[in-house]
Design an enzyme around this catalytic site. Structure first.
Site, short mmCIF file in Angstrom:
data_model
loop_
_atom_site.label_atom_id
_atom_site.label_comp_id
_atom_site.label_asym_id
_atom_site.label_seq_id
_atom_site.Cartn_x
_atom_site.Cartn_y
_atom_site.Cartn_z
N VAL A 154 9.75 5.57 5.89
CA VAL A 154 10.49 4.75 6.85
C VAL A 154 10.10 3.29 6.63
O VAL A 154 8.91 2.98 6.53
CB VAL A 154 10.18 5.20 8.30
N GLY A 197 -1.42 -10.14 -3.21
CA GLY A 197 -1.24 -9.00 -2.29
C GLY A 197 -2.52 -8.60 -1.56
O GLY A 197 -2.62 -7.48 -1.06
N LYS A 255 -12.82 -4.21 11.25
CA LYS A 255 -13.49 -3.23 10.39
C LYS A 255 -14.92 -2.96 10.87
O LYS A 255 -15.38 -1.81 10.88
CB LYS A 255 -13.50 -3.73 8.94
N VAL A 288 0.84 -1.22 0.00
CA VAL A 288 0.00 0.00 0.00
C VAL A 288 0.86 1.26 0.00
O VAL A 288 0.63 2.18 -0.79
CB VAL A 288 -0.97 0.00 1.22
N GLY A 318 -10.84 -1.10 1.83
CA GLY A 318 -9.94 -0.59 0.80
C GLY A 318 -10.50 0.62 0.07
O GLY A 318 -10.65 1.70 0.65
N ILE A 343 -13.44 1.46 -1.09
CA ILE A 343 -14.82 1.94 -0.96
C ILE A 343 -14.87 3.08 0.07
O ILE A 343 -14.42 2.90 1.19
CB ILE A 343 -15.77 0.81 -0.47
N VAL A 351 -11.08 0.52 6.34
CA VAL A 351 -12.24 -0.36 6.11
C VAL A 351 -12.55 -0.45 4.62
O VAL A 351 -12.81 0.56 3.96
CB VAL A 351 -13.49 0.16 6.88
N ASP A 374 -9.91 -9.69 10.89
CA ASP A 374 -9.79 -8.47 10.08
C ASP A 374 -11.18 -7.86 9.83
O ASP A 374 -11.38 -6.66 9.98
CB ASP A 374 -9.08 -8.81 8.76
N GLU A 407 -9.89 6.37 6.31
CA GLU A 407 -10.75 5.82 5.26
C GLU A 407 -10.26 4.46 4.77
O GLU A 407 -11.04 3.55 4.48
CB GLU A 407 -10.79 6.81 4.08
#
Ligand code: HSE
Length: 420
Positions: free
Chosen positions: A43, A182, A200, A14, A129, A131, A127, A196, A124
């Site tokens: 970093v 990924g 969310k 990301v 990706g 949307i 939750v 996960d 944003e």
């Protein structure tokens, strides 16, 4: 034009996408916001790793924290406590914070809000990706009481289930594929055990209801026990299996849960396949609204991260979660109060009286069978698959624990709730 310098902590899938999009779409973004967002430093944990990005790198967090020219810090390092410590330092330095870290927010979102009220904290990307569901709840639907929210919130598990259902792929192969693409977390257990999606759901529940629940307070179940028999049964009875996050307002109580469901094939959410996520939100005034899009993957998630940078650059600040829990009369609903229809899978030695005993335990617990399928016994073991009429969750637990203790049971029972 004003220049806003941005530091990125964590330049994996990301982070690298964020840096590239900011560089490649700089003109477009500047024209839209009237300021230039410039990624200046990143970093990373491992400086020796080859990366396809053009930015100054360090493995020392102070490279960004101590740089007074950096106004916005994007936290993409993952993990919970270490990331929270970094987030606190970012806020202490009076920098704006953007994070995609749902695990950290599941535990510390109210702590962050308390540390700096009305300070820019964007999340944003935490939750679903790409949307824009956080902005939908914070802004677009803010006039409504949210009656319910139901969604496919984890792309990896949706991808695995879709591969198992549509291509008869094995669970392990589908997971490997999701990792190569990924989609999966660094620790894919978080995807497949429902954690996960649970993280969310808790974030969404804070925006919708002001509920400060933690993962251990709600039902979170994953897809790891689903097998080919369950998929075949679902198919035969007109269902598909999906992992859903569900939030429901029942009077002054909020039911929150994440688990697999058998869902009618014809429903819209049943058609959300592959890595895609889909969420239905019902507001008391607006009615039902639906959101669909890529829930994982570098560019989709980066698109959400950059939407937060843009909001901060435009100067739109408000309390991160919208309102304080102390104003709130809504309470988390007890897990045992759930009512649902259930699909149950039993594996029993093929002996006389087994069915009679099972049905007597079910009827003692007020559980009524709706459909039943017994697969021909193989090696003396019979698979019993059935659905129930509406039953109380606590009764299902009681009945199954009594059934599991019978000597004719070959392996522990398994159930999936049926979505109405
Ligand atoms: N591993 C997550 C998923 C990524 O599969 O949905 C996005 O949060």
């Amino acid at each position: 034009m004003r220049e806003i310098k941005v530091g990125v902590i964590g330049a994996g899938v990301v982070g690298s996408s964020v840096i590239k999009i900011l560089q490649e779409n700089q003109e477009l973004i500047s024209n839209r916001i009237g300021a230039r967002l410039i990624p200046t430093k990143a970093v990373v944990k491992d400086l020796t790793k080859k990366r396809d990005i053009n930015i100054a790198l360090s493995d020392d967090i102070n490279f960004i924290l101590e740089d007074e020219s950096i106004e916005i810090v994007i936290e993409l390092m993952g993990g919970v406590e270490q990331a929270f410590e970094v987030a606190k330092k970012v806020l202490e330095k009076n920098k704006s914070l953007v994070t995609a870290n749902k695990a950290m927010l599941a535990y510390h979102r109210y702590d962050l809000q308390k540390i700096k009220k009305n300070h820019p904290i964007g999340f944003e990307a935490s939750v679903c990706g790409g949307i824009p569901i956080i902005k939908a709840l914070k802004d677009g639907l803010a006039a409504n009481h949210i009656l319910s929210l139901r969604g496919i919130l984890n792309g990896t598990s949706n991808y695995i289930l879709t591969q198992m259902i549509q291509n008869a792929m094995s669970f392990d192969d589908a997971l490997k594929q999701a990792q190569i693409l990924g989609y999966a977390e660094a620790d894919p257990t978080l995807d497949i055990d429902g954690s996960d999606a649970g993280h969310k759901l808790l974030i969404l529940a804070s925006l919708a209801y002001g509920i400060d629940a933690k993962p251990q307070d709600i039902i979170i179940e994953g897809i790891e026990k689903i097998n080919a028999s369950d998929i075949a049964f679902a198919n035969e009875f007109g269902f598909v299996i999906k992992l859903l996050g569900i939030a429901k307002k029942i009077d002054n109580e909020i039911e929150l849960r994440v688990h697999p469901v058998l869902i009618d094939k014809d429903k819209m959410i049943a058609k959300v396949d592959g890595v895609m996520n889909g969420i239905s939100v019902v507001g008391d005034r607006v009615g039902e609204t639906l959101y669909y899009g890529a829930g994982a993957g570098g560019d989709a998630t980066a698109s959400a991260v950059i939407s937060d940078l843009i909001e901060i650059a435009r100067g739109k600040n408000s309390a991160m979660l919208g309102f304080e829990k102390s104003d709130n009369s809504l309470k988390l609903r007890d897990k045992g109060k759930i009512q649902s229809r259930y699909y149950i899978r039993l594996s029993a030695y093929d002996k006389t009286g087994v069915l009679a005993k099972i049905s007597s335990i079910l009827s003692k617990n007020n559980i009524s069978i709706q459909a039943f399928l017994q697969k021909q016994a193989k090696d003396g073991i019979a698979k019993l698959l059935f659905t129930t009429h509406i039953s109380q969750e606590s009764s299902i637990h009681n009945a199954l624990s009594e059934i599991d203790s019978q000597d004719f049971i070959e392996s522990k029972s398994f159930f999936i709730r049926i979505d109405e």
